[in-house]
Write an enzyme that holds these catalytic residues in place. Structure first.
Site, PDB file in Angstrom:
ATOM      1  N   ASP A 151       0.847  -1.187   0.000  1.00 35.45           N
ATOM      2  CA  ASP A 151       0.000   0.000   0.000  1.00 35.45           C
ATOM      3  C   ASP A 151       0.891   1.248   0.000  1.00 35.45           C
ATOM      4  O   ASP A 151       2.039   1.196   0.436  1.00 35.45           O
ATOM      5  CB  ASP A 151      -0.883  -0.050   1.258  1.00 35.45           C
ATOM      6  CG  ASP A 151      -1.600   1.251   1.493  1.00 35.45           C
ATOM      7  OD1 ASP A 151      -2.306   1.699   0.583  1.00 35.45           O
ATOM      8  OD2 ASP A 151      -1.426   1.826   2.591  1.00 35.45           O
TER       9      ASP A 151
ATOM     10  N   ASP B  14      -0.063   5.152   0.812  1.00 34.50           N
ATOM     11  CA  ASP B  14      -0.192   6.157   1.870  1.00 34.50           C
ATOM     12  C   ASP B  14      -0.344   5.505   3.241  1.00 34.50           C
ATOM     13  O   ASP B  14      -1.244   4.713   3.474  1.00 34.50           O
ATOM     14  CB  ASP B  14      -1.368   7.085   1.565  1.00 34.50           C
ATOM     15  CG  ASP B  14      -1.183   7.805   0.229  1.00 34.50           C
ATOM     16  OD1 ASP B  14      -0.034   8.095  -0.137  1.00 34.50           O
ATOM     17  OD2 ASP B  14      -2.191   8.052  -0.458  1.00 34.50           O
TER      18      ASP B  14
ATOM     19  N   TYR C  45      -5.291  13.542   1.127  1.00 34.59           N
ATOM     20  CA  TYR C  45      -5.076  13.509  -0.325  1.00 34.59           C
ATOM     21  C   TYR C  45      -3.779  14.217  -0.690  1.00 34.59           C
ATOM     22  O   TYR C  45      -3.544  15.344  -0.266  1.00 34.59           O
ATOM     23  CB  TYR C  45      -6.251  14.168  -1.054  1.00 34.59           C
ATOM     24  CG  TYR C  45      -7.504  13.335  -0.987  1.00 34.59           C
ATOM     25  CD1 TYR C  45      -7.666  12.229  -1.823  1.00 34.59           C
ATOM     26  CD2 TYR C  45      -8.514  13.623  -0.077  1.00 34.59           C
ATOM     27  CE1 TYR C  45      -8.794  11.445  -1.758  1.00 34.59           C
ATOM     28  CE2 TYR C  45      -9.656  12.842  -0.009  1.00 34.59           C
ATOM     29  CZ  TYR C  45      -9.790  11.755  -0.851  1.00 34.59           C
ATOM     30  OH  TYR C  45     -10.916  10.969  -0.775  1.00 34.59           O
TER      31      TYR C  45
ATOM     32  N   GLN D 215      -6.400   5.726  -5.536  1.00 35.68           N
ATOM     33  CA  GLN D 215      -6.242   7.179  -5.629  1.00 35.68           C
ATOM     34  C   GLN D 215      -7.535   7.780  -6.169  1.00 35.68           C
ATOM     35  O   GLN D 215      -7.597   8.332  -7.271  1.00 35.68           O
ATOM     36  CB  GLN D 215      -5.026   7.527  -6.505  1.00 35.68           C
ATOM     37  CG  GLN D 215      -3.692   7.099  -5.898  1.00 35.68           C
ATOM     38  CD  GLN D 215      -3.403   7.788  -4.563  1.00 35.68           C
ATOM     39  OE1 GLN D 215      -3.787   8.951  -4.353  1.00 35.68           O
ATOM     40  NE2 GLN D 215      -2.746   7.093  -3.636  1.00 35.68           N
TER      41      GLN D 215
ATOM     42  N   LYS E 121      -9.336  -1.243  -4.193  1.00 32.81           N
ATOM     43  CA  LYS E 121      -9.219  -2.093  -3.006  1.00 32.81           C
ATOM     44  C   LYS E 121     -10.432  -1.870  -2.109  1.00 32.81           C
ATOM     45  O   LYS E 121     -10.851  -0.729  -1.963  1.00 32.81           O
ATOM     46  CB  LYS E 121      -7.930  -1.736  -2.221  1.00 32.81           C
ATOM     47  CG  LYS E 121      -6.644  -2.029  -2.969  1.00 32.81           C
ATOM     48  CD  LYS E 121      -5.403  -1.761  -2.090  1.00 32.81           C
ATOM     49  CE  LYS E 121      -5.181  -0.301  -1.806  1.00 32.81           C
ATOM     50  NZ  LYS E 121      -3.954  -0.036  -1.005  1.00 32.81           N
TER      51      LYS E 121
HETATM   52 MG   LIG Z   1      -2.847   3.305   3.374  1.00 37.44          MG
END
Ligand SMILES: [Mg+2]
Ligand SMILES: [Zn+2]
Length: 204
Positions: free
Chosen positions: A9, A11, A20, A53, A109
């Site tokens: 993953d 972030d 963001y 995203q 996801k």
């Molecule tokens: Mg994450």
């Protein structure tokens, strides 16, 4: 012979969770990430970034912002002698924004589309592969793709772990402080690694 992969993953896992990332200046790679990826490279593991995203679908940033951010990530990893084998992202959202990004895709996801595409394109052995992330949805995605799940306490991880896991239906096979700790744990294993029993589940 097919190789195992670590699906990672973005972030909160390889870089800071800052909400963001609508400008490259907000993007901060964790200081240990290059070492973690370099160890995967050396161990012969395939490393693949998989990230939602939906800020694209939401209109918060254009799709080429994602490319600009991934150039930063790629460059910083390279400076540390590390290389991701591939980056896959989902820019979609099922109900927000305009087409073509507003779509009920198969790659957001916890759906397994990104992993299944990577497995075909990179000849990955999913039965020996792992997903690592800082959200419960990453654990669900691992399950949906037939991967083992490592859950990290960076990013949203500690909060989800401490306050959310009573509601989780699935358990990760491994809980680690960081991506680096995760890589150390999974690459130290032999090929005959077996799924841990309940008693091996690491709690904090
Ligand atoms: Mg994450
Ligand atoms: Zn998608």
């Amino acid at each position: 012979m097919k190789r195992p992969a670590l699906f990672i993953d973005r972030d909160g896992t390889i870089s800071e969770e800052v909400g963001y990332v609508n400008h490259p200046s907000r993007y901060k790679v964790f200081p240990y990430s290059a070492e973690a990826i370099r160890r995967l490279n050396k161990a012969g593991w395939i490393s693949v970034l998989v990230t939602n995203q939906a800020g694209v679908a939401r209109g918060y940033f254009a799709e080429d912002m994602i490319g600009a951010v991934h150039e930063i990530l790629t460059r910083e990893l390279a400076e540390g002698g590390a290389r991701l084998d591939a980056i896959y992202y989902c820019p979609h959202h099922p109900s927000v924004g305009a087409e073509p990004y507003r779509t009920d895709c198969d790659c957001r996801k916890p759906k397994p589309g990104l992993v299944l595409r990577a497995a075909q394109e990179l000849d990955i052995d999913l039965t020996r592969s792992w997903m690592v992330g800082d959200r419960y949805s990453d654990v669900e995605m691992a399950h949906n793709a037939g991967l083992r799940a490592a859950f990290v306490l960076s990013g949203y991880g500690r909060g989800e772990w401490e306050y959310g896991r009573a509601r989780w239906k699935l358990k990760p096979e491994l809980v680690a402080e960081t991506l680096l700790e995760t890589v150390g744990a999974i690459t130290g294993e032999s090929d005959s690694w077996e799924k841990p029993s309940e008693g091996n589940f690491k709690t904090r």
